[in-house]
Enzyme design. Structure first.
Site, PDB file in Angstrom:
ATOM      1  N   ARG A 101       0.824  -1.206   0.000  1.00  0.00           N
ATOM      2  CA  ARG A 101       0.000   0.000   0.000  1.00  0.00           C
ATOM      3  C   ARG A 101       0.855   1.251   0.000  1.00  0.00           C
ATOM      4  O   ARG A 101       1.943   1.281   0.571  1.00  0.00           O
ATOM      5  CB  ARG A 101      -0.890   0.001   1.227  1.00  0.00           C
ATOM      6  CG  ARG A 101      -1.844   1.164   1.289  1.00  0.00           C
ATOM      7  CD  ARG A 101      -2.685   1.118   2.516  1.00  0.00           C
ATOM      8  NE  ARG A 101      -2.004   1.812   3.602  1.00  0.00           N
ATOM      9  CZ  ARG A 101      -2.516   1.975   4.798  1.00  0.00           C
ATOM     10  NH1 ARG A 101      -3.689   1.453   5.097  1.00  0.00           N
ATOM     11  NH2 ARG A 101      -1.865   2.634   5.731  1.00  0.00           N
ATOM     12  N   CYS A 103       0.128   5.602   0.604  1.00  0.00           N
ATOM     13  CA  CYS A 103      -0.852   6.609   1.002  1.00  0.00           C
ATOM     14  C   CYS A 103      -0.199   7.973   0.859  1.00  0.00           C
ATOM     15  O   CYS A 103       0.885   8.195   1.417  1.00  0.00           O
ATOM     16  CB  CYS A 103      -1.310   6.375   2.434  1.00  0.00           C
ATOM     17  SG  CYS A 103      -2.556   7.578   2.985  1.00  0.00           S
TER      18      CYS A 103
END
Length: 126
Positions: A101, A103
Site C-alpha cells: 500500500r 498513502c
C-alpha cells in the site's frame, strides 16, 4: 484486455471505466465516496472511506476478483491528519490479508472529497 463497468458502483465522472482486466490482473480506477446516485455519502472521513471500499468491492466482484485478491492499494487523502481514521476503516476491510500500500496527501480530490482509493488485484481462477 477487458473493460469493467457496473451499475452497482457510481458512474465514472469522466471518460474512463471502473476497471480494466489485463491478463490475470484487475486495475481499478480510483473510487471516491459516492453512492450509485452520484451523491457524496457523508462529510465524515470514516463514512467516506467505508463507501469507497464498498464501491471498490463491487467493481472487483464485476471483474471476477475480491478484496482478498488485492495485491496493491493506493490511497489519496486530502488531510494527513485524518490518516489514522482512514487506516482504521481500511484495516477493517484488510485485516488478515494486507496488500502492499501507498498513502499520499494531495491538495484536492474530485468533488472535494476526503479520500480516493485505487486497487490492483488478481482475477480469481486465472
Amino acid at each position: 484486455m477487458k473493460t469493467i463497468n457496473t451499475n452497482k458502483a457510481p458512474e465514472a465522472l469522466g471518460p474512463y471505466s471502473h476497471a480494466m482486466v489485463v491478463n490475470n490482473l484487475v486495475f481499478t480506477s480510483g473510487q471516491i465516496p459516492l453512492d450509485t446516485e452520484g451523491n457524496i455519502v457523508s462529510s465524515d472521513v470514516k463514512e467516506q472511506t467505508k463507501q469507497v471500499l464498498e464501491n471498490l468491492s463491487v467493481v472487483l466482484e464485476e471483474a471476477g476478483s475480491d478484496l482478498n485478491s488485492v495485491v496493491k492499494a493506493t490511497i489519496f487523502i486530502s488531510d494527513m491528519n485524518e490518516f489514522q481514521q482512514i487506516n482504521e476503516v481500511y484495516g477493517s476491510y484488510f485485516n488478515e490479508h494486507q496488500p502492499a500500500r501507498s498513502c499520499v496527501e494531495v491538495s484536492r480530490l474530485p468533488k472535494d472529497v476526503k479520500v480516493e482509493i485505487e486497487l490492483v488485484g488478481k482475477v480469481k481462477g486465472i
